[in-house]
Scaffold this active site. Structure first.
Site, short mmCIF file in Angstrom:
data_model
loop_
_atom_site.label_atom_id
_atom_site.label_comp_id
_atom_site.label_asym_id
_atom_site.label_seq_id
_atom_site.Cartn_x
_atom_site.Cartn_y
_atom_site.Cartn_z
CB SER A 1 -0.96 -0.03 1.20
OG SER A 1 -1.96 0.95 1.08
CG HIS B 1 -5.57 -2.34 -0.26
ND1 HIS B 1 -4.88 -1.70 -1.27
CD2 HIS B 1 -4.98 -1.96 0.90
CE1 HIS B 1 -3.92 -0.96 -0.74
NE2 HIS B 1 -3.95 -1.10 0.56
CG ASP C 1 -6.80 -2.15 -4.26
OD1 ASP C 1 -7.64 -1.79 -3.41
OD2 ASP C 1 -5.59 -1.93 -4.14
#
Length: 805
Positions: free
Chosen positions: A669, A776, A742
């Protein structure tokens, strides 16, 4: 057929087979693969009478087939339309009940097939309720602790499409409140080509600086489908399955029972829907109903949240954070912004807090004036409560003690600190059940003292504690704290005196297990005996390293070395794993955030698997981005990031465990964003691994992470921080992994696709892996195994045994 043509066909087939094989899911070496199937630590629930603990077994990774099930992506939600429930939900695979005192233990053997979710004891501790999810839908079940039998409460399916609480126990334990489905999945609206029409949106002249959201409504058909899936019937269900419908069917978002059990606070999503924001910002109506389903009063009618002012502490105008007071029979409390919703507005008080008492015949009363943004009230009793506010600009939080029964409510400051300051965190309040069965702050000495427990962050690492705080003397008295070589923290308080507690205890070599500790007798009894989750990694060494970067900011990280490593073998290839964080205070930026005595957890998710590959691992390397002398943190993002990375490399090389020419940097991330920036703006690393990252900040023009400025207010910052703008400088190999689905704001799959295209076009060395059906974070067993395989191959080729730059 000519020989030339035959060879061409054979070569084409071979190439096709290789291409297909290269795109198949791969499996890493066994020691890494076993991590994906390692047992998960169970969760626990405790009965209201503190006599029973439910130990909930957690499943392994999902299969890719489960993630591939059809789902509707609407208004920021992912809904399994066949069962009117969130898709991809997690559950438990088994329940074991164990008596707190004694050896009695019962494994519930008659559990129905499906996922077990939302496990809760009844207020009278005689039942254990839970939801079962299977192909038929979500249904409510109960387990009788006396008869040791499981029974379905009702066959009527529950609607959980809007998420939130799936059911609530009645105060007297005679039944439940829940949302029922009102339609059949087969009746789902169907898109019609005959109804194709333009989608038109128009600005109103009012600023609406919303962040980048995914899976928003886009068409009238989406609206119809969203309403169909989220409409439900609020109902009361008795223990015997009798259903009493309450009010009319609606898009019920949440429902909470008043402490005395006489009223329901019901919030409902309303039209018009928005194409700019997710469901949580849709218009919302909040009402008080009688428990028979009759409307008592309207509490709030909030408009769409499209126009919330820009800022992390900005809020919607109108009555918000509406809740019941926990300490009295039936009184509502809420906050209302006095600044138009923006903390940038210069006003004396940014929020007012109001109360409104049943039967709601009188006007609401002004309860508190809040200087900053209202955060929360934690209730104790009629004469004791704690209230807090916060502010993003300087990351400050404050908390006061006050007497809620006084007309002129005077507050006594309890704490004021940066919410990033872990060292001065006083901990959380120990609670007890009040006369309504609700957990409230436990007070002593005529409301003059409280108990607090917390992680006890310090420069020496986390030292969990139980303290008694005296408000008159303004001092804390330590009752108990964790002692070396163990890391032990309180998870449950088992008696009214707070002298008997359940703890989770571990050491670097002892896996976490639950214990019962009697503080008055100084005894400790092991409660569970979970096996070592990763026996193949026994013997891994762990060391906390502290160091400084050139501007004096203190840093730290945890160094792990393979079990069989000896310094005589020389320096090792090293993997550094990090995640940048923003601060406004240099003093708190480098605070230690873990314990040297924590169990050496080797999870498939982080960098630890690569210890088996012969790597040293430096995990949690601090990468603070600090706002100095009135500047914003991101004004010098790149300089601070490279400086922190240089300091980490220097300390590892100086220690003699790291080969300076064989270091990799990795992160997930915002950590992936860090990786790309470090490869672009330094030559410290041989290669990088970036998972689910964002690389072009112009694609998140209304802020990202802790950055409040829009692109138009900080174009130079956006450009400087975006590694996409500097892709030509990335001359080290970069592996990018991303979930194809995502939905995370700012890390859409397009971010990795565009970055890969840039590197490819510029002649860079990159590999992009898009994992099907993943979001994610990655959840499918096949995806996790393949992720480990990709990382293993990349590190082996470009770092451990490099043959190219």
């Amino acid at each position: 057929m000519s020989l030339k043509r035959l060879l061409l066909i054979l070569l084409t087939v071979a190439f096709s087979q290789n291409a297909i094989a290269d795109n198949d899911f791969k499996i890493p070496p066994k020691q890494l693969a076993d991590l994906v199937d390692a047992p998960r630590q169970p969760s626990v629930r405790i009965s209201a009478d503190k006599q029973w603990v439910a130990i909930l077994a957690r499943p392994g990774a999902k299969s890719i087939e489960e993630l591939a099930q059809p789902e509707e992506k609407l208004a920021g939600l992912r809904i399994n339309a066949s069962i009117f429930a969130p898709s991809r939900s997690s559950g438990y695979t088994g329940i074991t009940l164990k008596k707190v005192d004694g050896d009695e233990q019962v494994a519930i053997k008659d559990l129905p097939a499906g996922k077990i979710m939302s496990v809760n004891f009844s207020p009278n501790s005689q039942y254990l309720a839970f939801i079962v999810e299977n192909k038929q839908g979500l249904t409510l079940w109960k387990y009788n602790l006396k008869t040791k039998k499981t029974k379905q409460v009702s066959k009527h399916a529950i609607n959980a499409s809007l998420g939130g609480t799936q059911y609530r126990w009645k105060r007297d334990s005679t039944g439940f409140y829940t949302r029922l489905t009102i339609a059949k999945a087969s009746d789902k609206p169907q898109a019609s080509k005959a109804k194709i029409q333009p989608v038109i949106q128009t600005t109103s002249g009012t600023k609406a600086a919303v962040r980048t959201y995914s899976n928003l409504l886009k068409t009238p058909y989406d609206e119809a489908l969203f309403e169909f899936l989220t409409r439900s019937q609020l109902a009361e269900i008795s223990l015997t399955g009798r259903i009493n419908k309450l009010g009319k069917a609606a898009m019920v978002k949440d429902f909470t029972l008043s402490p005395d059990g006489q009223y329901l606070l019901v919030s409902q999503v309303k039209k018009p829907f928005s194409y700019l924001v997710p469901a949580r910002r849709f218009p919302e109506e909040t009402q008080v109903w009688s428990v028979e389903g009759k409307l008592v009063t309207q509490v709030a009618d909030l408009a769409s949240g499209e126009n919330i002012p820009k800022g992390f502490d900005s809020v919607r105008e109108g009555r918000r954070n509406i809740n019941w007071r926990s300490d009295v029979a039936a009184t509502l409390v809420w906050a209302e912004a006095q600044d138009g919703g923006s903390m940038k507005t210069d006003v004396e008080h940014h929020d007012y807090v109001y109360t409104w008492t049943a039967p709601f015949n009188n006007d609401p009363k002004l309860f508190q004036k809040i200087e900053r943004r209202f955060d929360d009230i934690t209730w104790g009793n009629k004469n004791f409560a704690m209230i807090s506010d916060w502010r993003f600009s300087d990351r400050q939080t404050r908390q006061w003690k006050f007497n809620p029964s006084q007309t002129n409510v005077k507050k006594t400051l309890f704490q004021e600190r940066s919410y990033n300051d872990r060292y001065n965190d006083p901990g959380r309040f120990i609670k007890e059940r009040n006369q309504f069965g609700i957990n409230v702050i436990k007070t002593l000495d005529n409301n003059n003292s409280v108990y607090l427990t917390g992680t006890g962050a310090s420069a020496e690492g986390n030292i969990p504690f139980l303290n008694q705080y005296d408000f008159s003397a303004k001092k804390k008295i330590n009752v108990w704290k964790s002692t070396a070589p163990y890391y032990e923290r309180i998870v449950l308080v088992l008696n009214e005196q707070a002298t008997k507690v359940m703890t989770l205890r571990e050491s670097t070599t002892d896996q976490p297990n639950f214990f019962v500790r009697d503080l008055s007798k100084n005894t400790l009894i092991q409660f569970t005996d979970f096996p070592h989750p990763t026996p193949a990694f026994v013997g891994v060494s762990k060391e906390k390293l502290k160091y400084k970067r050139k501007d004096g900011v203190e840093l730290s990280g945890t160094l792990y070395l393979p079990a069989d490593y000896d310094k005589s073998q020389g320096p090792l290839p090293t993997l550094i794993w990090a995640y940048p964080r923003e601060y406004k205070d240099k003093k708190v930026a480098g605070q230690v955030s873990d314990s040297p005595y924590e169990f050496v957890r080797v999870s498939y998710w982080g960098p630890m698997p690569h210890l088996a590959q012969g790597f040293a691992v430096f995990s949690g390397a601090k990468m603070p981005i600090v706002g100095f002398d009135g500047t914003l943190p991101n004004d010098t993002f790149r300089e601070q990031l490279v400086s922190s990375a240089q300091a980490a490399v220097d300390v590892l090389v100086a220690k003699g465990v790291t080969d300076k020419d064989r270091i990799a940097i990795a992160g997930h991330s915002y950590g992936a964003f860090m990786v790309a920036n470090l490869l672009a703006h330094s030559d410290l690393f041989k290669a990088g691994i970036a998972r689910s990252g964002a690389y072009n900040r112009t694609l998140t023009p209304f802020g990202f992470q802790g950055e409040e400025r829009s692109f138009w207010e900080g174009q130079s910052t956006y450009a400087s921080m975006s590694p996409f703008f500097h892709a030509e400088k990335i001359n080290e190999p970069m592996l990018m992994i991303h979930g194809k689905e995502d939905p995370n704001s700012g890390t859409f799959p397009m971010q990795s696709e565009r970055m890969f295209a840039a590197l490819k076009g510029l002649g860079g060395n990159a590999r992009l892996v898009m994992l099907p059906h993943e979001q994610h974070g990655y959840r499918a067993r096949e995806s996790l195994l393949h992720m480990l395989w990709e990382q293993h191959q990349w590190l082996d080729k470009y770092v451990k045994n490099p043959t190219t730059k």
